[in-house]
Design a protein around this motif. Structure first.
Motif, PDB file in Angstrom:
ATOM      1  N   ARG A 298       0.813  -1.311  -0.066  1.00 35.72           N
ATOM      2  CA  ARG A 298      -0.078  -0.164   0.108  1.00 35.72           C
ATOM      3  C   ARG A 298       0.849   1.379  -0.112  1.00 35.72           C
ATOM      4  NH1 ARG A 298      -4.930  -0.349   2.141  1.00 35.72           N
ATOM      5  NH2 ARG A 298      -6.272   1.314   2.072  1.00 35.72           N
TER       6      ARG A 298
ATOM      7  N   PRO B 208      -5.999   1.896  -2.132  1.00 35.53           N
ATOM      8  CA  PRO B 208      -4.817   1.667  -1.409  1.00 35.53           C
ATOM      9  C   PRO B 208      -3.557   2.203  -2.173  1.00 35.53           C
ATOM     10  CG  PRO B 208      -6.228  -0.212  -1.661  1.00 35.53           C
ATOM     11  CD  PRO B 208      -6.686   0.549  -2.512  1.00 35.53           C
TER      12      PRO B 208
ATOM     13  N   LYS C 194      -6.433   4.834   5.250  1.00 36.07           N
ATOM     14  CA  LYS C 194      -7.120   3.600   5.148  1.00 36.07           C
ATOM     15  C   LYS C 194      -8.604   3.684   5.326  1.00 36.07           C
ATOM     16  CE  LYS C 194      -3.221   0.651   6.670  1.00 36.07           C
ATOM     17  NZ  LYS C 194      -2.986  -0.412   7.945  1.00 36.07           N
TER      18      LYS C 194
ATOM     19  N   LYS D 218      -7.468   0.036  11.146  1.00 37.11           N
ATOM     20  CA  LYS D 218      -6.707   0.988  10.437  1.00 37.11           C
ATOM     21  C   LYS D 218      -5.496   1.702  10.873  1.00 37.11           C
ATOM     22  CE  LYS D 218      -9.169   4.904  12.369  1.00 37.11           C
ATOM     23  NZ  LYS D 218     -10.038   6.119  12.195  1.00 37.11           N
TER      24      LYS D 218
ATOM     25  N   VAL E  22      -7.804  -2.068   4.676  1.00 37.04           N
ATOM     26  CA  VAL E  22      -6.765  -1.835   5.707  1.00 37.04           C
ATOM     27  C   VAL E  22      -5.381  -2.331   5.290  1.00 37.04           C
ATOM     28  CG1 VAL E  22      -8.343  -1.374   7.382  1.00 37.04           C
ATOM     29  CG2 VAL E  22      -7.523  -3.831   7.265  1.00 37.04           C
TER      30      VAL E  22
END
Length: 867
Positions: free
Chosen positions: A77, A88, A82, A530, A548
């Motif tokens: 990511r 992402p 998030k 997150k 996440v």
């Protein structure tokens, strides 16, 4: 499928294990020119359906290999933000970059507190790789218990309460009817033999034979679909009220009919144990063993005194011990059950009182108490009745008492682990001839069985609740929780603070679990995870990864997996529960891995080496399999991959037949009949009177008083009782319906939504992608087939779906088939199909079973047309 012969340079069949759900059926896969093209069962194996039958999920499994949307390289990511709907901004990285960052972060966290690392596991992959290994993998990192595990809906929706009682009563993970010899089956929220569930196709095969033989099958279920639609007698019921009906049946059997298997209750339960006024056992001061009264010698003795005959144990009466009045625990059962009349149960469950009475009397009639059966020259008690439950009835605020009330029906007639009765998956696994690996349960304190193998923790003896709690799951306090609910609970910060839990999660590592969308309130999960560094291994980027995830590693599918261990220790989970030979299948690779994908166990080993805990893990492996041969043990400093480890373990397990087993892809040997019907061959007792709950309550009350934490302790009671589900309490004139979810036979959790074959079948099924509503209820609400509606709970969470009316559904419920409503961009086939039930489940502490952490899987809702 046909091919031009001149273009074929390879056409072979490979025996392996299906990984489309957790059942682990034996399959063979046709491979043409290196490509898997067809899946079918192995005819001779007991791990599967009749004549090599596999289910639709298994037959469609080749698409896991062919899916072009699979991850082929590690992803990282790049967007620090998030959340749901956040891009992402993945970028591909090398394996070395990924593993270096993962191990560096892990080592830094471990220097502080390894409990800040959460490990993942999942039911979908249970037959797709090692079963128990992830739990002691975490132990190698310094995590002492199962409180650092998250598994999503696979556990908290379907398992904790049922697994707890399955372990305590049967030494097994779950229960099933003895289809070979039963005559009468009652199922409560269970699709054993008619849909999904443990050993799904094995049970389907055994049930089909039983149906042809003429059994009667009664199904209590909110809807007449997979289980109810195939039953002899479908009885609509409200979710979470099964225990009310079961208790009313027990009351009628014991108090009105005065029927019970006296010898069984004396010999195989703890009902003869003497209790004092506060409900606790009277124990010998020296040994701390429970005491009983000997009717023949007219004196109090230890419960396991070998001088006593089974018939000499007192079930009733009042006695004196050290100047204190005492009596057998059984004496409390009759007055306790009297409150649960059939008329009372009807008001709660919608099941007519006369139906409750009828089923109770049919149960007793078919139980044939006192009868025996001789099989292969050996005589056993014969009780051809079985009542079983799983996700549907146990997945509620009152989950433990739901299961205990249903099990009490078996206990009263003595139908536990005997021919025709309710069976645990085999508690005993003898050695393969010539091998050394054997799993035998043992009898623990108070005569209660300790399973030979159990996932995440042993159910007996439970540890004493204590604080401070070491990790996010707070298993120190919730001692009966297989996997913890606390990380998902909205009040988690208050719970952690008051219980002294300082190991706030900083990292998530392991198998892909879709824990954001498969448990409950999506945002509640996002809010916790997150701020953690999330690493998962999967073949796709799922919704949790997208919301996440930080690093996503490409795993191989089960068609590319070389996994010797996939079924060795799963006998209590996915083997045949019936009297038929053992078949233990390997997972052999059918095709080469896609892209740069790697088997997750090899990744586990690599990370363990980099972090410096590989020797600890290898030692745990040696101990787990009980390897005593020094040549086969993994030595300190050795760095082996999973296949190389398997070379040694397989030699220990199968001895000189190792190469034969590897070549054919499975091992098979005889299962002794005494190991199937073991109940009367083992000196164990069922803890039907749950005295340990009294002690738990006292310990937790003290902790609550000391910490200021408020917990519901009403269910800490020794006898199965009625406790109103939270969802039931939240019904009113506005939120007037109960929404529930059910397992669609076409799907396993949400993974199968990405399979194009299954997607096509789902589109043709009228129920998979819709919200089911009783026909009369729909008319009352002004709804019809095809209408788009909202389902909304009292906390404002809502989900949209398309109406499908059906007469065969309780008139006060709406149903959703599992975990649709998906939105991950890299699973385009799954995206936007069906509705997601978990999204509308509230996740306050009051919505969880206070004993095991099961989430309440029904919810009070209102429905209305979408604008």
């Amino acid at each position: 499928m046909t091919y031009k012969r001149e273009k074929i340079w390879e056409d072979v069949w490979v025996n392996t294990t299906c990984g489309a759900c957790y059942c682990g059926c034996g399959i063979r896969v046709r491979r043409v020119n290196g490509v898997p093209v067809k899946i079918e069962g192995i005819p001779e194996s007991t791990m599967g359906g009749t004549n090599s039958g596999v289910c639709g999920k298994g037959a469609a499994g080749i698409m896991y290999y062919h899916d072009p949307n699979r991850i082929k390289k590690p992803l990282k990511r790049t967007n620090p933000e998030k959340g749901i709907g956040v891009d992402p901004k993945w970028k591909e990285i090398t394996w070395e970059e990924a593993l270096d960052e993962i191990s560096t972060r892990m080592k830094k966290i471990m220097e502080d507190d390894p409990n800040k690392i959460l490990f993942t596991n999942q039911t979908m992959r249970a037959s797709d790789g090692p079963h128990n290994h992830p739990y002691f993998y975490a132990k190698a990192f310094g995590v002492e218990d199962n409180g650092c595990f998250i598994i999503g809906g696979g556990s908290l929706h379907c398992g904790n309460a049922a697994h707890m009682l399955g372990g305590l009563i049967h030494g097994a993970w779950s229960v099933a009817p003895d289809w070979r010899y039963t005559k009468y089956v009652i199922k409560w929220g269970s699709s054993k033999g008619t849909g999904s569930g443990h050993s799904a196709m094995t049970n389907a095969r055994l049930r089909a034979d039983a149906v042809r033989r003429g059994i009667k099958e009664v199904v209590f279920d909110p809807m007449c679909n997979f289980a109810g639609g195939k039953a002899t007698d479908w009885i609509p019921i409200l979710p979470g009220t099964d225990s009310a009906v079961a208790l009313a049946m027990c009351n009628h059997i014991l108090n009105d009919m005065n029927v019970y298997d006296e010898l069984y209750l004396k010999a195989k339960t703890n009902f003869p144990y003497l209790i004092r006024e506060d409900g606790t056992f009277v124990r010998d001061e020296e040994t701390e063993k429970p005491l009983v009264y000997d009717l023949k010698d007219k004196k109090i003795k230890l419960f396991d005194d070998s001088s006593m005959a089974d018939e000499d144990f007192a079930l009733e009466g009042e006695y004196e011990y050290n100047g204190e009045k005492v009596w057998p625990a059984f004496t409390t059962l009759r007055p306790h059950l009297k409150q649960y009349t059939a008329e009372w149960a009807e008001k709660i469950s919608t099941v007519p009182a006369e139906t409750i009475i009828r089923i109770a009397e049919e149960w007793v009639e078919n139980a044939q108490i006192g009868s025996t059966i001789t099989i292969e020259g050996k005589t056993f008690p014969y009780r051809p009745v079985a009542t079983v439950t799983f996700r549907g009835s146990q997945g509620h605020y009152n989950g433990v008492h739901q299961v205990a009330a249903i099990d009490l029906l078996n206990q009263l007639v003595g139908s536990e682990d005997v021919p025709g009765g309710t069976m645990g998956w085999p508690a005993i696994r003898r050695k393969y001839p010539g091998g050394q690996y054997e799993r035998l349960p043992r009898v623990g304190p108070d005569g209660v069985l300790i399973p030979a193998v159990f996932y995440s923790h042993d159910p007996w003896p439970p540890h004493k609740p204590k604080v401070p709690c070491k990790n996010a799951g707070c298993i120190d306090l919730w001692s009966h929780s297989t996997l913890s609910h606390v990380p998902y609970v909205k009040e988690r910060e208050e719970i952690w603070e008051k219980l002294g839990m300082t190991a706030r999660p900083e990292m998530v590592f392991g198998l892909a679990v879709n824990f954001i969308i498969s448990q409950a309130d999506w945002q509640a999960a996002v809010d916790l995870f997150k701020d953690t560094f999330v690493v998962q291994m999967d073949i796709w980027v799922n919704e949790t990864d997208q919301a996440v995830g930080d690093i996503i590693l490409p795993d191989v599918s089960w068609l590319e997996k070389d996994c010797w261990s996939s079924e060795i220790d799963s006998f209590f989970f996915s083997g045949s529960p019936s009297y038929e030979d053992w078949f233990v299948h390997m997972q052999k690779p059918v095709a080469e891995p896609i892209g740069e994908s790697r088997f997750f166990m090899d990744v586990y080993l690599d990370v363990a080496h980099r972090v410096g805990v590989l020797d600890k893990y290898n030692e745990l492996l040696n101990n787990y399999y009980g390897i005593e041969d020094e040549e086969l043990k993994i030595k300190p400093g050795e760095k082996l991959n999973w296949k190389e480890i398997g070379e040694r373990v397989m030699r220990w397990v199968y001895g000189p037949d190792k190469e034969k087993v590897e070549e054919q892809g499975y091992a098979t040997w005889h299962k002794p009949i005494e190991d199937v019907y073991w109940r009367w061959h083992m000196p164990s007792r069922c803890p039907v009177y749950m005295e340990f709950m009294i002690h738990d309550k006292r310990d937790i009350e003290k902790i609550c008083n000391d910490t200021g934490l408020e917990l519901d302790l009403t269910q800490h009671a020794p006898l199965a009782g009625w406790y109103t589900p939270t969802s039931y309490k939240e019904l009113d004139d506005e939120f007037d319906l109960l929404a529930f979810s059910y397992r669609d036979v076409l799907h396993t959790n949400n993974t199968t939504f990405q399979n194009p074959y299954i997607d096509e079948a789902s589109a043709r099924c009228p129920y998979t992608f819709t919200i089911t509503v009783n026909t009369d209820l729909a008319t009352k609400k002004g709804l019809k087939d095809g209408d788009v509606i909202w389902i909304e709970n009292r906390y404002g969470a809502r989900e949209k779906g398309v109406v499908k009316t059906m007469q065969g559904q309780n008139h006060l419920v709406v149903g959703i088939a599992g975990q649709g409503g998906l939105w991950a961009d890299k699973r385009p086939i799954a995206k936007g199909k069906g509705s997601n039930f978990c999204k509308i489940l509230p996740t306050h502490l009051k919505h969880y079973d206070p004993l095991t952490g099961n989430i309440e899987t029904s919810v009070a809702v209102k429905v209305y047309k979408a604008e």
